[in-house]
Write a protein that holds these residues in place. Sequence first.
Motif, PDB file in Angstrom:
ATOM      1  N   GLY A   1     -31.967  -2.900  28.948  1.00  0.00           N
ATOM      2  CA  GLY A   1     -31.462  -3.094  27.603  1.00  0.00           C
ATOM      3  C   GLY A   1     -30.924  -1.795  27.037  1.00  0.00           C
ATOM      4  O   GLY A   1     -30.875  -0.762  27.717  1.00  0.00           O
ATOM      5  N   GLY A   2     -30.534  -1.861  25.796  1.00  0.00           N
ATOM      6  CA  GLY A   2     -30.036  -0.666  25.148  1.00  0.00           C
ATOM      7  C   GLY A   2     -29.250  -0.984  23.902  1.00  0.00           C
ATOM      8  O   GLY A   2     -29.206  -2.128  23.439  1.00  0.00           O
ATOM      9  N   SER A   3     -28.604   0.039  23.356  1.00  0.00           N
ATOM     10  CA  SER A   3     -27.830  -0.099  22.129  1.00  0.00           C
ATOM     11  C   SER A   3     -26.657   0.867  22.164  1.00  0.00           C
ATOM     12  O   SER A   3     -26.739   1.957  22.748  1.00  0.00           O
ATOM     13  CB  SER A   3     -28.685   0.208  20.894  1.00  0.00           C
ATOM     14  OG  SER A   3     -29.803  -0.639  20.801  1.00  0.00           O
ATOM     15  N   ILE A   4     -25.563   0.461  21.515  1.00  0.00           N
ATOM     16  CA  ILE A   4     -24.407   1.320  21.296  1.00  0.00           C
ATOM     17  C   ILE A   4     -24.043   1.214  19.822  1.00  0.00           C
ATOM     18  O   ILE A   4     -23.971   0.116  19.270  1.00  0.00           O
ATOM     19  CB  ILE A   4     -23.214   0.916  22.174  1.00  0.00           C
ATOM     20  CG1 ILE A   4     -23.580   1.012  23.659  1.00  0.00           C
ATOM     21  CG2 ILE A   4     -22.000   1.796  21.873  1.00  0.00           C
ATOM     22  CD1 ILE A   4     -22.482   0.487  24.569  1.00  0.00           C
ATOM     23  N   LEU A   5     -23.829   2.362  19.180  1.00  0.00           N
ATOM     24  CA  LEU A   5     -23.527   2.381  17.753  1.00  0.00           C
ATOM     25  C   LEU A   5     -22.382   3.353  17.496  1.00  0.00           C
ATOM     26  O   LEU A   5     -22.395   4.488  17.976  1.00  0.00           O
ATOM     27  CB  LEU A   5     -24.763   2.816  16.954  1.00  0.00           C
ATOM     28  CG  LEU A   5     -24.563   3.111  15.461  1.00  0.00           C
ATOM     29  CD1 LEU A   5     -24.175   1.833  14.707  1.00  0.00           C
ATOM     30  CD2 LEU A   5     -25.828   3.719  14.854  1.00  0.00           C
ATOM     31  N   GLY A   6     -21.406   2.890  16.725  1.00  0.00           N
ATOM     32  CA  GLY A   6     -20.329   3.746  16.267  1.00  0.00           C
ATOM     33  C   GLY A   6     -20.211   3.664  14.759  1.00  0.00           C
ATOM     34  O   GLY A   6     -20.358   2.579  14.182  1.00  0.00           O
ATOM     35  N   THR A   7     -19.986   4.797  14.109  1.00  0.00           N
ATOM     36  CA  THR A   7     -19.875   4.813  12.648  1.00  0.00           C
ATOM     37  C   THR A   7     -18.653   5.617  12.227  1.00  0.00           C
ATOM     38  O   THR A   7     -18.212   6.538  12.921  1.00  0.00           O
ATOM     39  CB  THR A   7     -21.124   5.423  11.981  1.00  0.00           C
ATOM     40  OG1 THR A   7     -21.225   6.808  12.329  1.00  0.00           O
ATOM     41  CG2 THR A   7     -22.387   4.708  12.418  1.00  0.00           C
ATOM     42  N   LEU A   8     -18.127   5.257  11.062  1.00  0.00           N
ATOM     43  CA  LEU A   8     -17.042   5.976  10.418  1.00  0.00           C
ATOM     44  C   LEU A   8     -17.461   6.205   8.977  1.00  0.00           C
ATOM     45  O   LEU A   8     -17.728   5.246   8.244  1.00  0.00           O
ATOM     46  CB  LEU A   8     -15.748   5.166  10.491  1.00  0.00           C
ATOM     47  CG  LEU A   8     -14.446   5.896  10.125  1.00  0.00           C
ATOM     48  CD1 LEU A   8     -14.152   6.987  11.148  1.00  0.00           C
ATOM     49  CD2 LEU A   8     -13.287   4.903  10.052  1.00  0.00           C
ATOM     50  N   ASP A   9     -17.565   7.493   8.565  1.00  0.00           N
ATOM     51  CA  ASP A   9     -18.073   7.840   7.243  1.00  0.00           C
ATOM     52  C   ASP A   9     -17.025   8.643   6.483  1.00  0.00           C
ATOM     53  O   ASP A   9     -16.465   9.611   7.016  1.00  0.00           O
ATOM     54  CB  ASP A   9     -19.348   8.676   7.355  1.00  0.00           C
ATOM     55  CG  ASP A   9     -20.436   7.966   8.138  1.00  0.00           C
ATOM     56  OD1 ASP A   9     -20.923   6.935   7.658  1.00  0.00           O
ATOM     57  OD2 ASP A   9     -20.784   8.436   9.234  1.00  0.00           O
TER      58      ASP A   9
ATOM     59  N   ALA B   1     -21.167  -0.112   4.140  1.00  0.00           N
ATOM     60  CA  ALA B   1     -22.130   0.432   3.188  1.00  0.00           C
ATOM     61  C   ALA B   1     -21.457   1.442   2.280  1.00  0.00           C
ATOM     62  O   ALA B   1     -20.454   2.073   2.631  1.00  0.00           O
ATOM     63  CB  ALA B   1     -23.294   1.101   3.932  1.00  0.00           C
ATOM     64  N   ALA B   2     -22.038   1.587   1.092  1.00  0.00           N
ATOM     65  CA  ALA B   2     -21.637   2.621   0.139  1.00  0.00           C
ATOM     66  C   ALA B   2     -22.914   3.254  -0.391  1.00  0.00           C
ATOM     67  O   ALA B   2     -23.712   2.584  -1.055  1.00  0.00           O
ATOM     68  CB  ALA B   2     -20.809   2.032  -0.997  1.00  0.00           C
ATOM     69  N   SER B   3     -23.131   4.515  -0.073  1.00  0.00           N
ATOM     70  CA  SER B   3     -24.293   5.212  -0.595  1.00  0.00           C
ATOM     71  C   SER B   3     -23.880   6.074  -1.777  1.00  0.00           C
ATOM     72  O   SER B   3     -22.766   6.589  -1.823  1.00  0.00           O
ATOM     73  CB  SER B   3     -24.932   6.086   0.495  1.00  0.00           C
ATOM     74  OG  SER B   3     -24.022   7.052   0.974  1.00  0.00           O
TER      75      SER B   3
ATOM     76  N   ILE C   1     -20.516   8.024  -0.234  1.00  0.00           N
ATOM     77  CA  ILE C   1     -20.106   7.930   1.164  1.00  0.00           C
ATOM     78  C   ILE C   1     -19.852   6.461   1.495  1.00  0.00           C
ATOM     79  O   ILE C   1     -20.740   5.616   1.302  1.00  0.00           O
ATOM     80  CB  ILE C   1     -21.176   8.488   2.121  1.00  0.00           C
ATOM     81  CG1 ILE C   1     -21.552   9.926   1.774  1.00  0.00           C
ATOM     82  CG2 ILE C   1     -20.709   8.374   3.570  1.00  0.00           C
ATOM     83  CD1 ILE C   1     -20.523  10.954   2.098  1.00  0.00           C
ATOM     84  N   ILE C   2     -18.665   6.149   1.955  1.00  0.00           N
ATOM     85  CA  ILE C   2     -18.346   4.799   2.426  1.00  0.00           C
ATOM     86  C   ILE C   2     -18.457   4.801   3.943  1.00  0.00           C
ATOM     87  O   ILE C   2     -17.853   5.656   4.622  1.00  0.00           O
ATOM     88  CB  ILE C   2     -16.925   4.368   2.000  1.00  0.00           C
ATOM     89  CG1 ILE C   2     -16.758   4.485   0.480  1.00  0.00           C
ATOM     90  CG2 ILE C   2     -16.635   2.945   2.468  1.00  0.00           C
ATOM     91  CD1 ILE C   2     -17.686   3.601  -0.312  1.00  0.00           C
ATOM     92  N   SER C   3     -19.232   3.859   4.492  1.00  0.00           N
ATOM     93  CA  SER C   3     -19.522   3.858   5.922  1.00  0.00           C
ATOM     94  C   SER C   3     -19.210   2.506   6.543  1.00  0.00           C
ATOM     95  O   SER C   3     -19.546   1.457   5.975  1.00  0.00           O
ATOM     96  CB  SER C   3     -20.995   4.200   6.171  1.00  0.00           C
ATOM     97  OG  SER C   3     -21.330   5.453   5.633  1.00  0.00           O
ATOM     98  N   LEU C   4     -18.593   2.549   7.685  1.00  0.00           N
ATOM     99  CA  LEU C   4     -18.371   1.367   8.509  1.00  0.00           C
ATOM    100  C   LEU C   4     -19.090   1.582   9.830  1.00  0.00           C
ATOM    101  O   LEU C   4     -18.972   2.650  10.441  1.00  0.00           O
ATOM    102  CB  LEU C   4     -16.880   1.150   8.753  1.00  0.00           C
ATOM    103  CG  LEU C   4     -16.497   0.018   9.720  1.00  0.00           C
ATOM    104  CD1 LEU C   4     -16.866  -1.335   9.120  1.00  0.00           C
ATOM    105  CD2 LEU C   4     -15.002   0.078  10.060  1.00  0.00           C
TER     106      LEU C   4
END
Length: 755
Positions: free
Chosen positions: A188-196, A709-711, A746-749
Amino acid sequence: MDDDQNIGARARLAARVGLVALCTISGTPLVAQTSGAATDSSPAQDAPEVTVIGKRLQNLRDVAGTVNVLGAKELTEIGAKDAEDIFKLAPGVQFNKGSADGAMLTIRGIGTNTSSDNTSTGQLPTGIYIEDIPFTDPFQYISTPDLAAFDLDSVKVMRGPQGALYGSGSLGGAVNYTFKKPELDRVGGSILGTLDSANGGNTRASGYAALNLPIVRDVLAIRVDGQYQSDPAYIDNIGTGKTNVNGRTVKGGRALILFKPTDNLTIDGLYIYQESHQGDTSASISPGVYYYSSPRPSSYRSKFGLAKLEINYVLGPIKLTSLTAHQTKERNLDGDLTRLLVPDATIGIDVSSVVGFGVGPFPNVKEARNVEFRRSNGLSQEFRIASAEKGVFNWLVGAFGQNVNFHRIQDVTLTGANDPVFGDLFFDVHRDGKAEERALFGEVNLDFGNLELGAGGRWFNTSVDYRTTNAQAMISAAKSKNYHYSESGFTPKFQARYHLSREAIFYASASKGYRFGGISSTPGNPTYKSDNLWNYEAGVRLEPARNFTFDLAGFYIDWKNPQVTTADQNGFLIVSNVGSATSKGVEISSQWRPVAGLRLNGTFTYIDAKTGADLQSTRNFATDVAGGFTGNFIVPAGTRLPGTARIQANFEPQFEMAGPLDSRLTWSALVNYTGSRRAQIDNDLMLPAYTTVDLRVKAARDGWEIGLAASNIFNSKGISSAAYSYFTTGTGAAGYADYYLIRPRIISLSIRKDF
């Protein structure tokens, strides 16, 4: 003015949040939000959360103390990336921000210094642990590692001193990071990508990946993960003319191995490496602005590594544990001190108490630099023997040893001084040494069903061997000197828990904590003693309904000989003991699931932490000099300890519902209030209260998850920490403070795949 006297509109919001917390909602303390947390179809009381607290498995609601367990599920839900995000969920824990790997934590108000820029020697009062390995520097401060939240199993925040089982440095409490362990039976595992994207700043992308791989099914497995995190910048340096200068990159990885050849033997290995780079400071020149001014940037490079081997063997009724670890830390600074030193360099510098004469003038000096290299490496070993199964009589005994070698070089130059003897070298010092700790500890518990009684303690011996070497410079004559300091002591712990019914649990505890004593790095090198405190606590946990919990705790802390960092009349940092201090407060949390899919969490914390005796500070801020200050400054008894708000509260609603195309939608928010705080113990700089609001929505289907998200959505310019710079010169320098603001909006996708 204090927030409990006149906090206006922001405090009224906090009061409303606190009222909601008291009457209706939930909290993260005591009721863990872990990856195994109860869902709406499986209420918490049907699946009690069991985790390692105090080096043994315990049901969280049976712990005789206040513990936050911030689990993987909740950290993922809020989109947490690092410590600034994580500790939003733990009111009463103050995250005092700094530049890369330079933040400081206080728990229950126990702290006297909130700025790593004003920290040299001395152990911090909050224990930082990674997989039970102590990462708080015992003597020479190196850094505060900021771990990425990705693939964490949990972050445990244990409030109150943990000296009996965890050792030195956990006066106010301790934070223990744990990672997801290898699974023996599945790939198993995980892959995560973010744009901030930061308001007024730039946009950056980050990537993370984890893979779990069984080598021999049910016997041997490994888990590896890697990260490249790039935080958006939002601070401008008007001195260099550069915009968005404080961007931080973090890269590294972890490898974990789990070997279970028999049901009785488990071998757990870990290696972690992480490094950070920040191109310029995160400080602002004044409140409410996102800019700084210096002729050159102040860059930071930080890295740390940890190798751990843990062996657990069950031999009949007893469990044997060996925990071996080696760690390295490094944090290097190439910083600008122009504002601090150049005004004095041009007219002549008065440092008569150090060398007996003035230096300068140097009319051609336009720039001052401070270059520091801080490194440490340490080896620790712990052995434990404990009862293997929980019964009426439960016990644990162990031995612990740790050696930490440290090294620090600091060079300060006045560019353009061209002194005929010293050139541009203003100050040069090397500090080398070793800090050691030896301890024997134990704990016993008697569990009679509804009533449980426990006691424990730790005998310790700490020592510091320390050598300073000065080079020939404008304010330091060439010399070397050796120092030694050692202490022994005992820290006890007592606790009781009583089940009045299945729905009501009462507990009380009294525990003691301690820190290393040592030697200040100022001229003359005065020693300072170990400080210690007693924490007295009582609480109640209620479950008046199947879907509602309410937790209330009160505490009183009596702190003896607090170690306080100030400076001498020439600006050299000095640690000294003050007579006493106290902290008292109330922590409230609750959790309510009124309907399927809806969860309401909330907490409210009140802390009153203040000195109990007068403090004599030999500070020499420029404002003091300008005002004719020539002697010592008295901080009167009753002064609030810095870095902690009297009032903190949060409200965290979350709603899950069916979405389009068989997806699952989750809507969540986090409203966080932080009251006003004192910035520094020996000045009246107060940081105003602030409120932040974070919003997040995610859609999940077949292991895929897309989040938006918006922090800090209303772009609050709250100040996390600030400090006046102690100066090392005379009357020419202009007094100033550096302000570390919370992140702007911060706006995050994010896009994540779990498999």
